[in-house]
Design a protein around this motif. Sequence first.
Motif, PDB file in Angstrom:
ATOM      1  N   LEU A  52       0.853  -1.180   0.000  1.00 24.56           N
ATOM      2  CA  LEU A  52       0.000   0.000   0.000  1.00 24.56           C
ATOM      3  C   LEU A  52       0.894   1.236   0.000  1.00 24.56           C
ATOM      4  CD1 LEU A  52      -2.755  -1.046   2.558  1.00 24.56           C
ATOM      5  CD2 LEU A  52      -3.074  -0.649   0.103  1.00 24.56           C
ATOM      6  N   ALA A  53       0.626   2.157  -0.902  1.00 23.81           N
ATOM      7  CA  ALA A  53       1.458   3.353  -1.025  1.00 23.81           C
ATOM      8  C   ALA A  53       1.336   4.210   0.224  1.00 23.81           C
ATOM      9  CB  ALA A  53       1.038   4.152  -2.256  1.00 23.81           C
ATOM     10  N   GLN A  54       2.466   4.679   0.723  1.00 23.71           N
ATOM     11  CA  GLN A  54       2.458   5.607   1.838  1.00 23.71           C
ATOM     12  C   GLN A  54       1.946   6.964   1.375  1.00 23.71           C
ATOM     13  OE1 GLN A  54       6.406   5.679   3.481  1.00 23.71           O
ATOM     14  NE2 GLN A  54       6.169   3.684   4.479  1.00 23.71           N
ATOM     15  N   SER A  55       1.349   7.703   2.269  1.00 21.30           N
ATOM     16  CA  SER A  55       0.832   9.022   1.933  1.00 21.30           C
ATOM     17  C   SER A  55       0.958   9.941   3.138  1.00 21.30           C
ATOM     18  CB  SER A  55      -0.633   8.937   1.486  1.00 21.30           C
ATOM     19  OG  SER A  55      -1.450   8.443   2.533  1.00 21.30           O
ATOM     20  N   THR A  56       0.894  11.218   2.862  1.00 17.82           N
ATOM     21  CA  THR A  56       0.836  12.227   3.916  1.00 17.82           C
ATOM     22  C   THR A  56      -0.418  13.054   3.704  1.00 17.82           C
ATOM     23  OG1 THR A  56       2.168  13.751   2.578  1.00 17.82           O
ATOM     24  CG2 THR A  56       3.352  12.326   4.134  1.00 17.82           C
ATOM     25  N   VAL A  57      -0.874  13.714   4.745  1.00 18.42           N
ATOM     26  CA  VAL A  57      -2.077  14.536   4.650  1.00 18.42           C
ATOM     27  C   VAL A  57      -1.713  15.985   4.961  1.00 18.42           C
ATOM     28  CG1 VAL A  57      -4.419  14.919   5.484  1.00 18.42           C
ATOM     29  CG2 VAL A  57      -3.545  12.587   5.288  1.00 18.42           C
ATOM     30  N   ARG A  58      -1.971  16.867   4.001  1.00 19.34           N
ATOM     31  CA  ARG A  58      -1.697  18.289   4.186  1.00 19.34           C
ATOM     32  C   ARG A  58      -2.688  18.924   5.153  1.00 19.34           C
ATOM     33  NH1 ARG A  58      -1.274  19.619  -2.279  1.00 19.34           N
ATOM     34  NH2 ARG A  58       0.816  18.746  -2.670  1.00 19.34           N
ATOM     35  N   ALA A  59      -2.400  20.147   5.529  1.00 23.14           N
ATOM     36  CA  ALA A  59      -3.269  20.866   6.463  1.00 23.14           C
ATOM     37  C   ALA A  59      -4.678  21.032   5.912  1.00 23.14           C
ATOM     38  CB  ALA A  59      -2.661  22.232   6.784  1.00 23.14           C
ATOM     39  N   GLY A  61      -6.255  18.867   4.252  1.00 16.04           N
ATOM     40  CA  GLY A  61      -6.885  17.561   4.149  1.00 16.04           C
ATOM     41  C   GLY A  61      -6.521  16.778   2.910  1.00 16.04           C
ATOM     42  N   THR A  62      -5.685  17.322   2.031  1.00 21.60           N
ATOM     43  CA  THR A  62      -5.301  16.623   0.806  1.00 21.60           C
ATOM     44  C   THR A  62      -4.366  15.463   1.123  1.00 21.60           C
ATOM     45  OG1 THR A  62      -5.492  18.644  -0.509  1.00 21.60           O
ATOM     46  CG2 THR A  62      -4.201  16.830  -1.455  1.00 21.60           C
ATOM     47  N   ARG A  63      -4.727  14.271   0.638  1.00 19.90           N
ATOM     48  CA  ARG A  63      -3.858  13.099   0.794  1.00 19.90           C
ATOM     49  C   ARG A  63      -2.873  13.072  -0.375  1.00 19.90           C
ATOM     50  NH1 ARG A  63      -3.897   9.026   4.016  1.00 19.90           N
ATOM     51  NH2 ARG A  63      -6.001   9.520   4.759  1.00 19.90           N
ATOM     52  N   VAL A  64      -1.584  13.032  -0.060  1.00 17.67           N
ATOM     53  CA  VAL A  64      -0.542  13.165  -1.068  1.00 17.67           C
ATOM     54  C   VAL A  64       0.236  11.860  -1.203  1.00 17.67           C
ATOM     55  CG1 VAL A  64       1.479  14.467  -1.820  1.00 17.67           C
ATOM     56  CG2 VAL A  64      -0.326  15.619  -0.518  1.00 17.67           C
ATOM     57  N   PHE A  65       0.319  11.362  -2.428  1.00 20.83           N
ATOM     58  CA  PHE A  65       1.094  10.163  -2.751  1.00 20.83           C
ATOM     59  C   PHE A  65       2.301  10.572  -3.601  1.00 20.83           C
ATOM     60  CE2 PHE A  65      -3.341   8.770  -2.429  1.00 20.83           C
ATOM     61  CZ  PHE A  65      -3.249   7.695  -1.551  1.00 20.83           C
ATOM     62  N   ASP A  66       3.312   9.714  -3.634  1.00 16.95           N
ATOM     63  CA  ASP A  66       4.481   9.913  -4.478  1.00 16.95           C
ATOM     64  C   ASP A  66       4.688   8.690  -5.362  1.00 16.95           C
ATOM     65  OD1 ASP A  66       6.061  12.484  -3.616  1.00 16.95           O
ATOM     66  OD2 ASP A  66       5.373  11.560  -1.745  1.00 16.95           O
ATOM     67  N   LEU A  67       4.837   8.933  -6.676  1.00 19.64           N
ATOM     68  CA  LEU A  67       5.126   7.864  -7.628  1.00 19.64           C
ATOM     69  C   LEU A  67       6.309   8.291  -8.491  1.00 19.64           C
ATOM     70  CD1 LEU A  67       1.613   6.738  -8.988  1.00 19.64           C
ATOM     71  CD2 LEU A  67       3.073   5.516  -7.370  1.00 19.64           C
ATOM     72  N   THR A  68       7.296   7.419  -8.590  1.00 19.33           N
ATOM     73  CA  THR A  68       8.456   7.684  -9.441  1.00 19.33           C
ATOM     74  C   THR A  68       8.559   6.601 -10.498  1.00 19.33           C
ATOM     75  OG1 THR A  68       9.668   8.771  -7.646  1.00 19.33           O
ATOM     76  CG2 THR A  68      10.964   7.961  -9.517  1.00 19.33           C
ATOM     77  N   PRO A  94       3.016   0.453  -6.359  1.00 17.21           N
ATOM     78  CA  PRO A  94       2.246   0.232  -5.130  1.00 17.21           C
ATOM     79  C   PRO A  94       0.759   0.444  -5.364  1.00 17.21           C
ATOM     80  CG  PRO A  94       3.232   2.404  -5.091  1.00 17.21           C
ATOM     81  CD  PRO A  94       3.754   1.731  -6.328  1.00 17.21           C
ATOM     82  N   THR A  95      -0.050  -0.032  -4.451  1.00 19.42           N
ATOM     83  CA  THR A  95      -1.496   0.174  -4.502  1.00 19.42           C
ATOM     84  C   THR A  95      -1.845   1.462  -3.778  1.00 19.42           C
ATOM     85  OG1 THR A  95      -1.955  -2.203  -4.611  1.00 19.42           O
ATOM     86  CG2 THR A  95      -3.730  -0.774  -3.843  1.00 19.42           C
ATOM     87  N   LEU A  96      -2.424   2.412  -4.505  1.00 14.52           N
ATOM     88  CA  LEU A  96      -2.904   3.643  -3.897  1.00 14.52           C
ATOM     89  C   LEU A  96      -4.303   3.398  -3.343  1.00 14.52           C
ATOM     90  CD1 LEU A  96      -0.549   4.564  -5.746  1.00 14.52           C
ATOM     91  CD2 LEU A  96      -1.825   6.673  -6.182  1.00 14.52           C
ATOM     92  N   ARG A  97      -4.623   4.047  -2.226  1.00 17.32           N
ATOM     93  CA  ARG A  97      -5.940   3.845  -1.618  1.00 17.32           C
ATOM     94  C   ARG A  97      -6.438   5.174  -1.052  1.00 17.32           C
ATOM     95  NH1 ARG A  97      -7.573  -1.820   1.054  1.00 17.32           N
ATOM     96  NH2 ARG A  97      -9.826  -1.588   0.673  1.00 17.32           N
ATOM     97  N   ALA A  98      -7.683   5.505  -1.369  1.00 21.11           N
ATOM     98  CA  ALA A  98      -8.282   6.748  -0.895  1.00 21.11           C
ATOM     99  C   ALA A  98      -9.770   6.535  -0.677  1.00 21.11           C
ATOM    100  CB  ALA A  98      -8.031   7.877  -1.888  1.00 21.11           C
ATOM    101  N   GLU A  99     -10.402   7.506   0.003  1.00 20.10           N
ATOM    102  CA  GLU A  99     -11.830   7.411   0.303  1.00 20.10           C
ATOM    103  C   GLU A  99     -12.617   8.447  -0.477  1.00 20.10           C
ATOM    104  OE1 GLU A  99     -13.265   7.013   4.218  1.00 20.10           O
ATOM    105  OE2 GLU A  99     -11.453   6.035   4.967  1.00 20.10           O
ATOM    106  N   ARG A 100     -13.866   8.124  -0.718  1.00 21.33           N
ATOM    107  CA  ARG A 100     -14.751   9.065  -1.388  1.00 21.33           C
ATOM    108  C   ARG A 100     -14.834  10.351  -0.577  1.00 21.33           C
ATOM    109  NH1 ARG A 100     -20.636   7.594  -4.053  1.00 21.33           N
ATOM    110  NH2 ARG A 100     -20.672   9.388  -5.469  1.00 21.33           N
ATOM    111  N   GLY A 101     -14.731  11.472  -1.263  1.00 21.47           N
ATOM    112  CA  GLY A 101     -14.763  12.767  -0.605  1.00 21.47           C
ATOM    113  C   GLY A 101     -13.398  13.331  -0.290  1.00 21.47           C
ATOM    114  N   GLU A 102     -12.366  12.506  -0.346  1.00 21.03           N
ATOM    115  CA  GLU A 102     -11.015  12.983  -0.064  1.00 21.03           C
ATOM    116  C   GLU A 102     -10.445  13.762  -1.244  1.00 21.03           C
ATOM    117  OE1 GLU A 102      -8.119  10.713   2.890  1.00 21.03           O
ATOM    118  OE2 GLU A 102      -8.655   9.473   1.172  1.00 21.03           O
ATOM    119  N   LYS A 103      -9.662  14.783  -0.928  1.00 22.23           N
ATOM    120  CA  LYS A 103      -8.818  15.416  -1.927  1.00 22.23           C
ATOM    121  C   LYS A 103      -7.528  14.609  -2.020  1.00 22.23           C
ATOM    122  CE  LYS A 103     -10.444  20.110  -0.906  1.00 22.23           C
ATOM    123  NZ  LYS A 103     -10.009  21.459  -0.430  1.00 22.23           N
ATOM    124  N   VAL A 104      -7.091  14.323  -3.238  1.00 18.80           N
ATOM    125  CA  VAL A 104      -5.849  13.580  -3.415  1.00 18.80           C
ATOM    126  C   VAL A 104      -4.937  14.342  -4.372  1.00 18.80           C
ATOM    127  CG1 VAL A 104      -6.912  11.337  -2.960  1.00 18.80           C
ATOM    128  CG2 VAL A 104      -6.747  12.174  -5.309  1.00 18.80           C
TER     129      VAL A 104
END
Length: 504
Positions: A52-59, A61-68, A94-104
């Motif tokens: 599962l891809a690691q992510s961070t969440v900005r102030a 609420g945006t969930r941020v992924f990194d792909l190279t 990796p597998t990205l995962r997010a929820e409905r309503g999230e900013k990505v």
Amino acid sequence: MSRLKRVLIVLGSVAAVLIAAIGGGFLWLYADAKVSTAGSTEFTRELAIPPLAQSTVRADGTRVFDLTMRAGRKEFEPGKQTPTWGFNGDYLGPTLRAERGEKVAVRIKNTLDEASTVHWHGMHLPAKMDGGPHQMVAPGGSWTPNWTVDQPASTLWYHPHPHGATEKHVQRGLAGMFLLDDARSKGLALPRTYGVDDLPVVVQDVKFDGATFDHGHGLMASVGFLGDRTMVNGTPDPYKQVGDERIRLRLLNASTARVYTFGFDDDRRFALIGTDGGLLERPASMDRVRLSPGERAEIVVTMKPGERTVLRSYPLDAGLDFWNQRFSGGDDSFDVLQLRAAATLRPSPDVPARLGELEVPDGKDTVRGRHFDLRMSGINGRSMEMSRIDETVTRGTSETWTVRNDNGMPHNFHVHDVQFRVLEVDGEKPPAELLGAKDTVYLPSGTTMKLAMRFDGPADPDTPYMYHCHLLYHEDAGMMGQFVVVEKGQQAGKVRTPHAHAWH
């Protein structure tokens, strides 16, 4: 006269030899075109599960992924290093995962020596974020698309989409899953522990020429590349030890041309619970499900303690003619993945009788119909042109698209941005596997489908989405068109032919 006789006899003999040689050559090609690993696979490697891809969440609420995107090497065969491409690794991603309503947001870097793109297959998002051929990322460049997830829980995926080179880029290993969740799906008693009882199953057919991939097309294969073996999640001959009574398999056909008919070697039945765009309204019991390139299906299979069963791809029953049945891979069969149940299994609840609510139109509010004729020469007689807008649709409206294939060879049809409902297949009600939300459908020659879809925006008259055959050799050859979404009364803009940018 005697001399003429001798000449005619010699010529006749030569002709007979040539005819026999040609006939023998054709028979050899015909026999050699059939491939099968069914019943002969030893299943020596444990199935790799993409992390599962690691992510961070900005102030905000945006969930941020990194792909190279990067080049690498992977040992598919003992002692042999194969040159590959991958996201964040040597092969696949990796597998990205997010929820409905999230900013990505996805921060993409391209460290390859070729420009490429990342397309979010099945995702509803603005055209500028779609990752089609107009959003090229140059070598050394980067791109950060961002959007708000606004669609039901589903199994989506991501892959490159450079015009004219998509087949090659996907074959080299650039692909991964993107899973969406929502409140309704989380409340259902379905297997949901990723990598344990909820398994990603990314299926590709491959062929090796020594230590390197062989991406050549067969002499008679008009569909594109067909491999002689399969891999799951980049694992050849895979098995998976499972410890639960019910296992959810998220099947993705990530091959570039091959159509799979998935079932189990003991013909056990399974529950189809989801298609491309999410969960069905209610599960469907079946023993086969057919997936063409780009299609997905979620199934739940019931296991008994200590047993083993093999996910297999069976010969294709799609009414293909003699030629296409053999040379398009229709006669081929593969052992894909072995499931090995533990001696004691954790009990699992029954699959719910009711699953979801479809959010695709039923055709009753259609304001316009369009027709699409699929041919190798192009769609509706036109080969893909990056600067040409083929169709203009109005934001907020529903349409019915009639797609026809009478080209004498198999095709399928994928539409970017939207999920659609299959209304009819050759004038009849669609089968169970086509009753859910779809973004890709398989059309053997002689097939006509009616598809209902709604365009919810946002409007962008200058940036197109794609529709195309997802047999990637066909797509690269020009079986693709472009549409833009506009406000009512607005005209399509002028699309610039893109070149790769080192975007930031």
